[in-house]
Design a protein around this motif. Sequence first.
Motif, mmCIF file in Angstrom:
data_model
loop_
_atom_site.group_PDB
_atom_site.id
_atom_site.type_symbol
_atom_site.label_atom_id
_atom_site.label_comp_id
_atom_site.label_asym_id
_atom_site.label_seq_id
_atom_site.Cartn_x
_atom_site.Cartn_y
_atom_site.Cartn_z
ATOM 1 N N SER A 167 8.312 8.303 -10.681
ATOM 2 C CA SER A 167 9.565 7.590 -10.420
ATOM 3 C C SER A 167 10.087 7.866 -9.016
ATOM 4 O O SER A 167 10.666 6.996 -8.364
ATOM 5 C CB SER A 167 10.628 7.996 -11.454
ATOM 6 N N ASN A 168 9.884 9.087 -8.538
ATOM 7 C CA ASN A 168 10.395 9.481 -7.223
ATOM 8 C C ASN A 168 9.566 8.966 -6.054
ATOM 9 O O ASN A 168 9.934 9.201 -4.892
ATOM 10 C CB ASN A 168 10.495 11.006 -7.129
ATOM 11 N N ILE A 169 8.477 8.256 -6.334
ATOM 12 C CA ILE A 169 7.691 7.646 -5.261
ATOM 13 C C ILE A 169 8.568 6.714 -4.424
ATOM 14 O O ILE A 169 8.382 6.553 -3.221
ATOM 15 C CB ILE A 169 6.491 6.879 -5.854
ATOM 16 N N VAL A 170 9.582 6.134 -5.053
ATOM 17 C CA VAL A 170 10.463 5.195 -4.357
ATOM 18 C C VAL A 170 11.361 5.881 -3.331
ATOM 19 O O VAL A 170 11.834 5.246 -2.380
ATOM 20 C CB VAL A 170 11.336 4.418 -5.370
ATOM 21 N N ASN A 171 11.617 7.184 -3.505
ATOM 22 C CA ASN A 171 12.663 7.847 -2.714
ATOM 23 C C ASN A 171 12.492 7.671 -1.215
ATOM 24 O O ASN A 171 13.419 7.300 -0.492
ATOM 25 C CB ASN A 171 12.718 9.335 -3.058
ATOM 26 N N ALA A 172 11.295 7.983 -0.713
ATOM 27 C CA ALA A 172 11.065 7.912 0.734
ATOM 28 C C ALA A 172 11.107 6.472 1.223
ATOM 29 O O ALA A 172 11.580 6.199 2.337
ATOM 30 C CB ALA A 172 9.729 8.552 1.079
ATOM 31 N N ILE A 173 10.619 5.553 0.405
ATOM 32 C CA ILE A 173 10.619 4.146 0.797
ATOM 33 C C ILE A 173 12.051 3.649 0.933
ATOM 34 O O ILE A 173 12.418 2.992 1.914
ATOM 35 C CB ILE A 173 9.831 3.310 -0.231
ATOM 36 N N GLN A 174 12.878 3.990 -0.047
ATOM 37 C CA GLN A 174 14.294 3.627 0.012
ATOM 38 C C GLN A 174 14.973 4.271 1.215
ATOM 39 O O GLN A 174 15.795 3.647 1.899
ATOM 40 C CB GLN A 174 14.996 4.068 -1.270
ATOM 41 N N GLU A 211 8.171 -4.371 8.274
ATOM 42 C CA GLU A 211 7.539 -3.459 9.227
ATOM 43 C C GLU A 211 6.821 -2.332 8.517
ATOM 44 O O GLU A 211 5.706 -1.938 8.890
ATOM 45 C CB GLU A 211 8.598 -2.878 10.168
ATOM 46 N N LEU A 212 7.434 -1.810 7.465
ATOM 47 C CA LEU A 212 6.803 -0.729 6.713
ATOM 48 C C LEU A 212 5.520 -1.220 6.031
ATOM 49 O O LEU A 212 4.495 -0.529 6.069
ATOM 50 C CB LEU A 212 7.773 -0.171 5.663
ATOM 51 N N PHE A 242 11.743 -4.028 -0.678
ATOM 52 C CA PHE A 242 10.577 -3.151 -0.650
ATOM 53 C C PHE A 242 9.942 -2.975 -2.036
ATOM 54 O O PHE A 242 9.159 -2.054 -2.255
ATOM 55 C CB PHE A 242 10.932 -1.782 -0.062
ATOM 56 N N ALA A 243 10.265 -3.859 -2.981
ATOM 57 C CA ALA A 243 9.765 -3.713 -4.350
ATOM 58 C C ALA A 243 8.241 -3.716 -4.410
ATOM 59 O O ALA A 243 7.638 -2.939 -5.151
ATOM 60 C CB ALA A 243 10.335 -4.824 -5.230
ATOM 61 N N LYS A 259 0.624 8.175 4.077
ATOM 62 C CA LYS A 259 1.297 7.614 5.247
ATOM 63 C C LYS A 259 2.817 7.612 5.059
ATOM 64 O O LYS A 259 3.572 7.898 6.015
ATOM 65 C CB LYS A 259 0.794 6.187 5.505
ATOM 66 N N ILE A 260 3.280 7.316 3.857
ATOM 67 C CA ILE A 260 4.717 7.320 3.594
ATOM 68 C C ILE A 260 5.282 8.721 3.837
ATOM 69 O O ILE A 260 6.352 8.882 4.444
ATOM 70 C CB ILE A 260 5.016 6.853 2.161
ATOM 71 N N ALA A 261 4.571 9.750 3.370
ATOM 72 C CA ALA A 261 5.036 11.128 3.587
ATOM 73 C C ALA A 261 5.137 11.434 5.074
ATOM 74 O O ALA A 261 6.105 12.054 5.542
ATOM 75 C CB ALA A 261 4.093 12.110 2.897
ATOM 76 N N SER A 262 4.154 10.987 5.839
ATOM 77 C CA SER A 262 4.172 11.217 7.286
ATOM 78 C C SER A 262 5.342 10.500 7.948
ATOM 79 O O SER A 262 6.063 11.081 8.774
ATOM 80 C CB SER A 262 2.854 10.742 7.905
ATOM 81 N N LEU A 263 5.551 9.261 7.586
ATOM 82 C CA LEU A 263 6.657 8.490 8.169
ATOM 83 C C LEU A 263 8.011 9.115 7.846
ATOM 84 O O LEU A 263 8.915 9.143 8.690
ATOM 85 C CB LEU A 263 6.605 7.049 7.660
ATOM 86 N N ALA A 264 8.160 9.626 6.638
ATOM 87 C CA ALA A 264 9.424 10.250 6.249
ATOM 88 C C ALA A 264 9.658 11.536 7.032
ATOM 89 O O ALA A 264 10.792 11.823 7.453
ATOM 90 C CB ALA A 264 9.427 10.525 4.744
ATOM 91 N N ARG A 265 8.609 12.340 7.218
ATOM 92 C CA ARG A 265 8.752 13.564 8.013
ATOM 93 C C ARG A 265 9.206 13.252 9.432
ATOM 94 O O ARG A 265 10.103 13.892 9.979
ATOM 95 C CB ARG A 265 7.427 14.321 8.074
#
Length: 338
Positions: free
Chosen positions: A205-212, A331-332, A221-222, A309-315
């Motif tokens: 469920s928390n996969i959405v967190n960084a995207i949001q 863009e994402l 971003f659904a 890649k999402i983890a990298s972008l969030a960092r």
Amino acid sequence: MTRYIVIGAGAVGGTLGGKLTQHGIDAVLIARGEHGQALVESGLRLRTPDENLTLPVAAATGPTGVRLRRDDVIVIATKTHQAADALTQWADQPVYDGETVAGTAGELLPVLTMLNGVASELLALRYFRLVYGVCIWLPAVHLEPGEVIARSAPVPGLFHIGRYPASASADTALLEQIKADWTKAGFAIQLPADVMEWKYNKLLSNIVNAIQALVGKNGDFASIVKQARAEASGVLDAAGIAYASREMEAELRAIGPKVRPVPGEPDELGGSSWQSLARGTGNIETDYLNGEIALIARQHGLAAPINTKIASLARIAAATGQRPGDISADELATILGI
């Protein structure tokens, strides 16, 4: 009488500690910086869909402000990337039986790991003998010192609580006491045989967190979430990791949090990762969410390019001071190649 030492009194910990205090249950809220100082000096402002309270909470900014006793329960409610510091800071603190030091917190006191992700339980075992995992379903926001906005009513949150590892002997009396106290404070409590199955479900469920956090309101971003979550569940399936089904989750959501508008706040407020970017904290917990999927994939000879890649972008976003919405959903998607 059981007393709860809530370390990390932000959105989740502040809601828990505030509600316990409101209902006459002994709790001490621990927070650092301006937030901690505000709690000590002025109490906690807790805003919900139905209430706007200033609670005279017991609070401290660190372990020197608390004399631990044998009936204390430690609750770690920081972000996962902050858990190691909290655990090392508290594990060796003396615990008193009257005027006598009976031992250390790590030896004597149970610790509840009330964090997102699935890494904090194993980390806690390095420092505490008695570890209980908590899977949290609690929509709340902490943006201003001394204030927490709990967005669900009448049930502020749903928690699954269980001994870690599940094979260890659990203190049934302790679990029932926690359930009774936290139920009195308004929360919905479940005591599953294996709490980690729920924590892995919550990880998905928390996969959405960084995207949001990255996109904010800058586009839909659904589809990104759908593909990132499908990749993540595929990794868990391939690794043979059990997690509670979406159907089981849906059944429990019927008795759990119901998000409602909080007066004076927009209808949509972001999750924990969004709050990190919105507050400009300089760090973010994504390495233990999307990054956890990347880790599991690598451990099993798999790949998880979207979540990696999402983890990298969030960092990078946290380190460079980006705010939610600085990148659009389109863009994402282009960066992720989806």
